[in-house]
Design a protein around this motif. Structure first.
Motif, PDB file in Angstrom:
ATOM      1  N   GLY A 125       0.786  -1.223   0.000  1.00 58.93           N
ATOM      2  CA  GLY A 125       0.000   0.000   0.000  1.00 58.93           C
ATOM      3  C   GLY A 125       0.815   1.268   0.000  1.00 58.93           C
TER       4      GLY A 125
ATOM      5  N   LEU B 102       1.878   3.075  -2.382  1.00 61.67           N
ATOM      6  CA  LEU B 102       1.431   4.134  -3.281  1.00 61.67           C
ATOM      7  C   LEU B 102       0.209   4.846  -2.719  1.00 61.67           C
ATOM      8  CD1 LEU B 102       2.159   2.493  -6.684  1.00 61.67           C
ATOM      9  CD2 LEU B 102       3.031   4.659  -5.877  1.00 61.67           C
ATOM     10  N   LYS B 103      -0.607   4.079  -2.031  1.00 64.95           N
ATOM     11  CA  LYS B 103      -1.738   4.720  -1.356  1.00 64.95           C
ATOM     12  C   LYS B 103      -1.203   5.726  -0.351  1.00 64.95           C
ATOM     13  CE  LYS B 103      -4.996   0.939  -1.593  1.00 64.95           C
ATOM     14  NZ  LYS B 103      -5.491  -0.183  -0.835  1.00 64.95           N
TER      15      LYS B 103
ATOM     16  N   GLY C  15      -3.478   5.430 -17.328  1.00 67.73           N
ATOM     17  CA  GLY C  15      -2.323   4.697 -16.812  1.00 67.73           C
ATOM     18  C   GLY C  15      -1.723   3.769 -17.849  1.00 67.73           C
ATOM     19  N   ASN C  16      -2.562   3.146 -18.651  1.00 65.42           N
ATOM     20  CA  ASN C  16      -2.065   2.195 -19.643  1.00 65.42           C
ATOM     21  C   ASN C  16      -3.151   1.993 -20.680  1.00 65.42           C
ATOM     22  OD1 ASN C  16      -1.129  -0.016 -21.090  1.00 65.42           O
ATOM     23  ND2 ASN C  16      -0.243  -1.006 -19.303  1.00 65.42           N
TER      24      ASN C  16
ATOM     25  N   ALA D 212      -3.611  -1.461 -22.221  1.00 67.14           N
ATOM     26  CA  ALA D 212      -4.244  -2.410 -21.303  1.00 67.14           C
ATOM     27  C   ALA D 212      -5.735  -2.141 -21.230  1.00 67.14           C
ATOM     28  CB  ALA D 212      -3.618  -2.300 -19.918  1.00 67.14           C
TER      29      ALA D 212
ATOM     30  N   SER E 285      -8.699  -4.665 -22.321  1.00 61.83           N
ATOM     31  CA  SER E 285      -9.664  -5.117 -21.328  1.00 61.83           C
ATOM     32  C   SER E 285     -11.078  -4.895 -21.835  1.00 61.83           C
ATOM     33  CB  SER E 285      -9.470  -4.360 -20.019  1.00 61.83           C
ATOM     34  OG  SER E 285      -8.162  -4.542 -19.555  1.00 61.83           O
TER      35      SER E 285
ATOM     36  N   LEU F  70     -12.340  -1.946 -22.872  1.00 58.97           N
ATOM     37  CA  LEU F  70     -12.894  -0.616 -22.630  1.00 58.97           C
ATOM     38  C   LEU F  70     -12.966   0.151 -23.950  1.00 58.97           C
ATOM     39  CD1 LEU F  70     -11.047   0.546 -19.423  1.00 58.97           C
ATOM     40  CD2 LEU F  70     -12.735  -1.235 -19.737  1.00 58.97           C
TER      41      LEU F  70
ATOM     42  N   GLY G   4      -2.956   8.694 -15.194  1.00 58.20           N
ATOM     43  CA  GLY G   4      -3.095   7.531 -14.342  1.00 58.20           C
ATOM     44  C   GLY G   4      -3.141   7.785 -12.849  1.00 58.20           C
ATOM     45  N   GLU G   5      -2.825   9.003 -12.442  1.00 62.92           N
ATOM     46  CA  GLU G   5      -2.800   9.300 -11.013  1.00 62.92           C
ATOM     47  C   GLU G   5      -3.396  10.666 -10.735  1.00 62.92           C
ATOM     48  OE1 GLU G   5       0.943   8.932  -8.836  1.00 62.92           O
ATOM     49  OE2 GLU G   5       1.407   7.340 -10.269  1.00 62.92           O
TER      50      GLU G   5
ATOM     51  N   LEU H  13       3.891  -6.304 -20.022  1.00 63.43           N
ATOM     52  CA  LEU H  13       2.666  -6.684 -19.341  1.00 63.43           C
ATOM     53  C   LEU H  13       1.689  -5.538 -19.294  1.00 63.43           C
ATOM     54  CD1 LEU H  13       4.624  -8.549 -16.685  1.00 63.43           C
ATOM     55  CD2 LEU H  13       3.082  -9.594 -18.300  1.00 63.43           C
ATOM     56  N   ASN H  14       0.461  -5.861 -19.655  1.00 60.74           N
ATOM     57  CA  ASN H  14      -0.546  -4.820 -19.735  1.00 60.74           C
ATOM     58  C   ASN H  14      -1.310  -4.650 -18.436  1.00 60.74           C
ATOM     59  OD1 ASN H  14      -0.384  -3.642 -22.302  1.00 60.74           O
ATOM     60  ND2 ASN H  14      -1.103  -5.555 -23.182  1.00 60.74           N
ATOM     61  N   VAL H  15      -0.630  -4.181 -17.413  1.00 64.33           N
ATOM     62  CA  VAL H  15      -1.357  -3.854 -16.200  1.00 64.33           C
ATOM     63  C   VAL H  15      -1.374  -2.328 -16.064  1.00 64.33           C
ATOM     64  CG1 VAL H  15      -0.790  -5.980 -14.993  1.00 64.33           C
ATOM     65  CG2 VAL H  15       0.656  -3.988 -14.707  1.00 64.33           C
ATOM     66  N   VAL H  16      -2.392  -1.837 -15.382  1.00 69.06           N
ATOM     67  CA  VAL H  16      -2.494  -0.401 -15.148  1.00 69.06           C
ATOM     68  C   VAL H  16      -1.886  -0.098 -13.785  1.00 69.06           C
ATOM     69  CG1 VAL H  16      -4.041   1.555 -14.948  1.00 69.06           C
ATOM     70  CG2 VAL H  16      -4.594  -0.321 -16.501  1.00 69.06           C
TER      71      VAL H  16
ATOM     72  N   GLY I  44      -1.697   2.473 -11.856  1.00 65.53           N
ATOM     73  CA  GLY I  44      -2.397   3.285 -10.862  1.00 65.53           C
ATOM     74  C   GLY I  44      -3.596   2.610 -10.220  1.00 65.53           C
ATOM     75  N   LEU I  45      -4.005   1.472 -10.751  1.00 63.26           N
ATOM     76  CA  LEU I  45      -5.156   0.772 -10.170  1.00 63.26           C
ATOM     77  C   LEU I  45      -4.679  -0.361  -9.266  1.00 63.26           C
ATOM     78  CD1 LEU I  45      -7.617   0.432 -13.214  1.00 63.26           C
ATOM     79  CD2 LEU I  45      -7.606   2.153 -11.420  1.00 63.26           C
ATOM     80  N   THR I  46      -5.558  -0.809  -8.384  1.00 59.50           N
ATOM     81  CA  THR I  46      -5.178  -1.922  -7.512  1.00 59.50           C
ATOM     82  C   THR I  46      -5.233  -3.228  -8.312  1.00 59.50           C
ATOM     83  OG1 THR I  46      -7.420  -2.442  -6.828  1.00 59.50           O
ATOM     84  CG2 THR I  46      -6.265  -0.774  -5.536  1.00 59.50           C
TER      85      THR I  46
ATOM     86  N   GLU J 258      -8.759  -4.152  -9.051  1.00 59.38           N
ATOM     87  CA  GLU J 258      -9.338  -3.314 -10.113  1.00 59.38           C
ATOM     88  C   GLU J 258      -8.810  -3.721 -11.478  1.00 59.38           C
ATOM     89  OE1 GLU J 258     -10.029   0.654  -7.326  1.00 59.38           O
ATOM     90  OE2 GLU J 258      -8.226   0.483  -8.535  1.00 59.38           O
TER      91      GLU J 258
ATOM     92  N   LEU K  87     -11.046  -5.205 -14.572  1.00 57.00           N
ATOM     93  CA  LEU K  87     -11.149  -4.120 -15.549  1.00 57.00           C
ATOM     94  C   LEU K  87     -11.809  -4.611 -16.836  1.00 57.00           C
ATOM     95  CD1 LEU K  87     -10.358  -1.131 -15.997  1.00 57.00           C
ATOM     96  CD2 LEU K  87      -8.267  -1.932 -17.054  1.00 57.00           C
TER      97      LEU K  87
ATOM     98  N   GLN L 140      -3.558  -3.999  -3.148  1.00 56.21           N
ATOM     99  CA  GLN L 140      -2.317  -3.284  -3.438  1.00 56.21           C
ATOM    100  C   GLN L 140      -2.371  -2.629  -4.821  1.00 56.21           C
ATOM    101  OE1 GLN L 140       0.747  -6.160  -3.005  1.00 56.21           O
ATOM    102  NE2 GLN L 140       2.405  -4.709  -3.320  1.00 56.21           N
ATOM    103  N   ILE L 141      -1.710  -1.485  -4.942  1.00 58.05           N
ATOM    104  CA  ILE L 141      -1.601  -0.813  -6.244  1.00 58.05           C
ATOM    105  C   ILE L 141      -0.624  -1.603  -7.116  1.00 58.05           C
ATOM    106  CG2 ILE L 141      -0.788   1.299  -7.365  1.00 58.05           C
ATOM    107  CD1 ILE L 141      -3.190   2.019  -5.909  1.00 58.05           C
TER     108      ILE L 141
END
Lengths: 318, 503
Positions: A2, A4-5, A193-194, A197, A201, A203, A260-261, B90-93, B95-97, B100, B104, B139-140
């Protein structure tokens, strides 16, 4: 875990600290600073900035940018004002003003998302177009002869609070919930953010972007109506350079330029820092030109601090 | 296993201008099977993968998935049909957990709002299913290791009901322990009835995982064998069309005088490192990922900060923390991240090779005019490119790496620092790079090579130092065994280091 949180919270605490320190400094120089009336004054001034910054935050989290907000603000406010002068009921004038902003945002979004043109170029062009439209609507510089109730939105109070503040709070709350509690909100972060991706997904990336620019245009227009209602005139010259204040508020608030943030709460603090800075420097009697210098400096310092904090967190992570 | 295959490809062909990338390929995958694809770069396996993933359309041929003929216009179509790709990037974002990311695109909602609790439950269940229950789904993703990101992507594939999972070189960024874990995941996916297409250059992995193995060469499928029908030697022979008994050239170089002396250097990621390398010597650097090997090379080269210590080249101390000073002293670095650090993708082969030549006129290794000097090196290293003006990003990984080497051979390089020089490079080109390294050592160059592939260290190095937590924990002779290197890699350094680690 956590981390980054934590870095988000750290960021919020850091910007909040800057706001408090700045207020303390101004209070020590001027006894008029820490008064209820000045507080309301600051908040009223900050309201249009907060409103427009909410839309900009969403766009910037999705890795976009909208330079047209200052001109949209002007065009929407003179459009609403001229409709009011022409005898339209106020709510229709306001609604059409906001719709105009949303429409401009829609056009921005369509060109950016569907034709893949850089948002800087598209919205820079739109900055000129809408400023031109503002002057076309009111060739005679400042629009006067507004109906008496024109200023109600900007000057009346609800439960003891100036209406602009209430509107800003509602807009901020709307965006906060939108971004943190809804599926659409998660998708904004994913697109910024990506993007690949997000696309993989399933979107609809372009629809997300178009909607965000539309919202950004609408908030800019709403900010314009609140502003001109408070000032009591429709002025096509209003909001020159406003886009930079908005972008500064968003960045000071911790939204990453690379997308992304970012969070609405940060943006609100960022907008307040800018508003307090302007108000405080006024009270202390600093020349207006120096306020530009101060604003720019705060922006650059904010980015440097952000970088340092981020590096620190990254190091602590490892 | 069902009576008909889960995925069946018939007569697949694909041409690019000037190349027949795939010709009439028949290929199938059964439920609960790992089907390995091997072949040199350009053999056609990545084209097949791209077509299956919807990233490229085929010219001819059919794809039948679960009894239905399918066609994909884009990667999304392929995913919706049930083909998931775990690509290297790898296609992960970030900023998301984790939760998430996993949901997605198909987020659970409650009264129109994102349902965080449900998302976390889904994520935890899927992660547990693949044996990664210890990952905290709240976790992010930004701070995750590659191995964890792979787990997230696999969980996400399961969330999207993937039937076929394509893994393209999944282990190249992983450490041995993580590879083990991934293999366990693959076993679980197998028993869940998924069909797995596994692309790899690593024979040991293929031996272990492959139920069937299809070998590609020059766009055609040369053979499909079931486990046990062919050994590694046979497979390599099928791939390259020649027997490679010896992947590594014989070590004929003999170490001379000490040319690089590193004394007690420390930085953010390395502690008190001292080493010496002789002319004509190949020094291998082993250790796990994160042990500080890359940072050591970068620190010696002046690219990562060095707080104390000294570095001596040819008997003279060089200024620390300056890549320019390092280059002037004769150091050269071939970095691990070829695409982002080794070369400039938008420039041509010629321009990439000329980078150091142009910047350091006094360090030029040749008095020939520039075009000739560059042309010579490019042909000496056997870089396969249509012309020198070709954009470097169009070349295969092996040829790109040779251009990166050319850049340094055009300067008076005395110490060559190589970081994972053959990562993501096919077998044939690997062998060529090994050959080049040995020749350079023979000519008296000192070489320091970091590699995660143990056979590579053993095959090349005269001596091997092993790092852990930023320190050198031991040194082994070049004829040591893989087991010894692994054992040493796990050893911790001084108690002070351990205390640091536990923080």
């Amino acid at each position: 875990m956590g981390m980054l949180k934590n870095s988000h919270n750290l960021q919020t605490v850091a910007t909040l600290t800057v706001l408090v320190l700045m207020s303390a400094v101004f209070a020590s120089f001027s006894d008029r600073f820490f008064t209820v009336s000045n507080f309301q004054n600051v908040m009223r001034n900050a309201a249009p900035l907060i409103i427009a910054s909410c839309g900009m935050t969403a766009v910037m989290i999705a890795r976009g940018l909208d330079l047209s907000v200052g001109s949209v603000l002007a065009a929407a406010s003179v459009l609403a004002a001229s409709l009011a002068v022409a005898g339209f009921p106020l709510y229709i004038a306001f609604a059409l003003g906001v719709s105009f902003g949303a429409f401009v945002g829609l056009v921005n979004g369509l060109i950016i998302a569907k034709i893949s043109v850089s948002p800087i170029i598209v919205t820079l062009g739109m900055l000129n177009i809408t400023r031109g439209i503002a002057y076309l609507i009111t060739p005679s510089a400042i629009l006067v002869g507004l109906p008496g109730n024109w200023s109600d939105l900007g000057t009346s109070k609800v439960i003891g609070l100036p209406l602009p503040i209430v509107i800003a709070a509602l807009v901020a709350m709307f965006f906060h919930v939108l971004m943190s509690q809804t599926t659409f909100g998660k998708r904004i972060y994913a697109v910024g953010g990506n993007e690949e991706a997000a696309r993989l997904s399933g979107l609809n990336v372009s629809r997300t972007l178009i909607l965000l620019y539309l919202l950004c245009g609408a908030t800019a227009a709403l900010a314009g109506i609140v502003l001109s209602s408070r000032v009591g005139v429709g002025d096509p010259n209003v909001g020159i350079g406003f886009e930079l204040q908005v972008i500064a508020a968003v960045i000071i608030g911790g939204t990453s330029l690379s997308g992304g943030e970012g969070r609405i709460i940060g943006t609100i603090i960022g907008a307040l820092i800018i508003a307090v800075l302007g108000n405080g420097l006024n009270l202390v009697g600093v020349e207006p030109f120096w306020q530009w210098v101060a604003q720019g400096t705060v922006l650059i310092v904010a980015i440097i601090v952000d970088r340092q904090v981020q590096d620190g967190v990254n190091r602590a992570n490892k | 296993m069902g009576s008909s295959p889960l995925l069946e490809v018939k007569g697949l062909s694909k041409a690019f201008p000037g190349v027949q990338a795939l010709s009439l390929v028949d290929f199938d995958v059964n439920a609960g099977e790992v089907h390995c694809l091997i072949g040199e770069n350009g053999a056609g396996k990545s084209t097949l993968v791209k077509i299956l993933a919807g990233a490229q359309p085929q010219d001819a041929g059919s794809i039948v998935l679960d009894g239905k003929e399918v066609s994909f216009n884009n990667p999304l179509d392929a995913q919706l049909a049930g083909i998931a790709c775990i690509f290297q990037e790898l296609n992960v974002v970030g900023g998301l957990t984790i939760a998430e990311n996993i949901v997605l695109g198909s987020e659970p909602t409650r009264m129109g709002f994102f349902d965080k609790g449900a998302a976390q439950k889904i994520a935890q269940d899927l992660l547990t299913e693949i044996g990664f229950s210890e990952i905290d789904e709240t976790q992010i993703c930004g701070g995750l290791s590659t191995s964890e990101k792979q787990a997230v992507m696999i969980a996400k594939a399961l969330r999207q009901n993937a039937k076929i999972i394509i893994m393209d070189e999944p282990t190249s960024p992983l450490e041995d322990a993580e590879v083990r874990k991934l293999f366990n995941v693959i076993q679980k996916l197998k028993s869940a009835g998924k069909g797995i297409i596994y692309v790899s250059h690593k024979m040991r992995e293929i031996d272990e995982l492959g139920d069937r193995i299809t070998v590609f060469k020059d766009g055609a499928q040369v053979a499909t064998v079931t486990r046990g029908e062919a050994n590694s030697e046979d497979l390599v022979r099928l791939m390259v069309g020649r027997q490679i008994n010896e992947m590594f050239p014989e070590k004929t170089h003999t170490p001379g005088d000490v040319v690089l002396k590193v004394r007690q250097i420390s930085g953010p990621k390395i502690r008190n490192v001292s080493l010496e390398v002789r002319r004509g010597e190949v020094l291998g650097v082993g250790g796990l990922d994160g042990a500080g090997r890359t940072e050591l090379l970068r620190s010696i080269f002046g690219a990562d900060p060095v707080r104390q210590g000294s570095i001596e080249v040819d008997g003279r101390n060089i200024p620390l923390n300056s890549t320019a000073a390092s280059i002037r002293a004769g150091l050269a670095l071939v970095p691990e991240e070829r695409r982002s650090q080794g070369l400039i993708p938008v420039l041509s082969v010629y321009e990439n090779a000329a980078l150091v030549w142009d910047e350091y006129p006094d360090r030029r290794a040749s008095s020939d005019p520039k075009p000739r000097a560059i042309g010579d090196v490019i042909s000496r290293l056997n870089v396969k490119t249509p012309s020198l003006s070709q954009r470097i990003s169009k070349l295969s990984g092996g040829n790109q790496q040779k251009v990166v080497l050319s850049k340094w051979l055009l300067a008076e390089t005395t110490v060559l620092l190589l970081d994972e020089p053959t990562r993501g490079i096919d077998v044939g080109a690997k062998r060529e790079i090994y050959q080049i390294m040995c020749e350079l050592a023979q000519q008296g160059m000192a070489i320091v090579v970091v590699s995660s592939e143990l056979p590579e260290l053993l095959g090349l190095a005269d001596r091997i130092i092993v790092m852990n937590s930023g320190e050198i924990v031991g040194e082994l002779p070049g004829d040591t065994s893989e087991e010894e290197i692994v054992a040493l890699s796990m050893t911790h350094g001084t108690p002070s280091t351990r205390a640091q680690n536990e923080k």
